[in-house]
Design an enzyme around this catalytic site. Structure first.
Site, PDB file in Angstrom:
ATOM      1  N   GLY A 112      36.762  31.157  48.272  1.00 37.43           N
ATOM      2  CA  GLY A 112      38.052  30.459  48.212  1.00 37.43           C
ATOM      3  C   GLY A 112      38.793  30.744  46.925  1.00 37.43           C
ATOM      4  CG  ASN A 113      42.756  30.685  46.592  1.00 38.09           C
ATOM      5  OD1 ASN A 113      43.396  29.659  46.423  1.00 38.09           O
ATOM      6  ND2 ASN A 113      42.876  31.438  47.687  1.00 38.09           N
ATOM      7  NE  ARG A 114      40.097  29.160  38.915  1.00 40.04           N
ATOM      8  CZ  ARG A 114      38.846  28.792  38.679  1.00 40.04           C
ATOM      9  NH1 ARG A 114      38.451  27.565  38.957  1.00 40.04           N
ATOM     10  NH2 ARG A 114      37.990  29.649  38.182  1.00 40.04           N
TER      11      ARG A 114
END
Ligand code: CTP
Length: 394
Positions: A205-207
């Site tokens: 995933g990412n932030r």
């Protein structure tokens, strides 16, 4: 646009009542005729004299002390718009139930003018099902709800429930009275970071938290658009926004292309560039040692939209960068054949992922470039939509 418009400014009892003073001033400065109505508890937070001095008419507080024998119907009938900021849980509950137990709620029940409700309360109250149900009821009846934001609350607490910025409320009022510059337009917004499965438990995933995408959807709704939000996260949003939940880049691609004929598409989502090439159907057990993850490229949704773009469509992408912001953003603008790139330096303080604020440069395909200094994501959203509406009207 606001010149000469009669606006009833309802102020109820909350610490945020002081912000209504700023709103009052902004409305008067822009030429509106502002009639303040304060509840009894509002007067415990801000003095009548403050509004008397700033507004276009003296403050009204009671149905019975007025020279007008029926002030609630007169105010309701003659108003071009009624805004309640801050709106307490009690006021929202009374209005949703049609209970008119003071001048303000009586005026709200006795009007056909557009109504803008700006809730403010403690997090526990804001999240209570009764409050959310009441707000949904009001939104379903056409009331414009400016959702509370996260931030500092009374008594040193912090969390969701803070009154929206007076600037955002002001913009909402302007748009409600103008009929909205995106009236009749279909706006598609994507929000949040995609999750690419490794196995049923884990993902890459990412932030991204989706806040900027949600702010764009709210702003487009307030400007009269027909809004669809394709999101990987589940945040508070007005009932008027159609939400489509997705998880992966592939699902987002499919959902976007089902609506690719929208007039405006804003790709605010942080779509993963890579996903695991093989997804395990069962949880990968650690006994076998760390797995080697082989990644493959996802389809670039924005580029695909750019390729298929109609001349009357406006397509907006984001560029989250950590270095050489403008040159990278310019390359994206050309490479992806889009109309606008909103570039932000996500390594700067209070900018980008997870923050309430953002600072961006808006780059247009025709070479136009505008820097927007640090401000709330809702204000950034309106700056982006200002650019979009300018392009649509060409
Ligand atoms: N985007 C997309 N599909 C992808 C990746 C990105 O639609 N698979 C969109 C994002 O929603 C954003 C824009 O493209 O609007 C820019 O994304 P970004 O990740 O910054 O750019 P990339 O093209 O992936 O380039 P790089 O990662 O090299 O910076």
């Amino acid at each position: 646009m606001l010149a000469g418009r009669r606006i009833v400014l309802g102020v109820t009892g909350g610490i945020a009542a002081y912000k209504a003073v700023l709103l009052c001033r902004m409305l008067v400065d822009s030429g509106a005729h502002v009639i303040p109505v304060m509840t009894e508890s509002a007067q415990k937070f801000v003095g009548q004299a403050t509004f008397d001095a700033l507004a276009s008419e003296p403050v009204r507080t009671s149905i019975f002390d007025d020279v007008d024998p029926i002030p609630h119907t007169t105010l309701g009938q003659t108003a071009d718009l009624i805004v309640v900021a801050p709106a307490t849980a009690r006021c929202i509950g009374s209005y949703a139930s049609g209970i008119s137990d003071d001048l303000l709620t009586a005026t709200l029940v006795a009007t056909r003018a557009p109504v803008v409700i700006c809730p403010a309360m403690h997090t526990e109250m804001w999240e209570h099902a009764a409050i959310q149900d009441n707000l949904k009821t009001l939104a379903d009846r056409g009331v414009i709800v400016v959702p509370a934001e996260e931030g500092r609350l009374a008594g040193g607490d912090a969390g969701a429930g803070r009154l929206a910025d007076p600037e955002s409320i002001f913009e909402t009022i302007k748009n409600a009275l103008s009929g909205g510059d995106l009236q009749g337009k279909r706006v598609l917004v994507t929000a949040g970071g995609t999750r690419e499965s490794i196995d049923p438990v884990r993902y890459v995933g990412n932030r991204s938290t989706g806040k900027q995408g949600y702010a764009l959807a709210e702003a487009a709704l307030a400007r009269g658009a027909d809004v669809t939000l394709i999101s990987t996260v589940n945040l508070e949003v007005s009932a008027g926004v159609e939400v489509v939940s997705v998880e992966s880049a592939e699902q987002m691609h499919e959902a976007v292309f089902q609506r690719a004929d929208s007039d405006v598409i804003v790709m605010a989502a942080a779509v993963a560039d890579f996903r695991p090439a093989d997804v395990s159907n069962a949880k990968i057990k650690k006994d076998a040692g760390p797995p080697q993850l082989v990644l493959e490229q996802t389809e670039d949704i924005l580029s695909a939209l750019g390729k298929a773009k109609r001349p009357d469509q406006v397509i907006v992408g984001f560029a989250a960068e950590t270095e050489e912001l403008i040159s990278h953003a310019q390359q994206k603008l050309q490479r992806k054949n889009v109309d606008v790139i909103v570039a932000n330096d996500v390594s700067a303080p209070k900018v980008g992922f997870g923050h309430e604020t953002n600072e961006v440069t808006i780059l247009e395909a025709n070479g136009g470039q505008r820097h927007v200094t640090l401000r709330s994501k809702r204000q950034i959203a309106d700056e982006v939509l200002d650019t979009v509406t300018r392009m649509l009207s060409k």
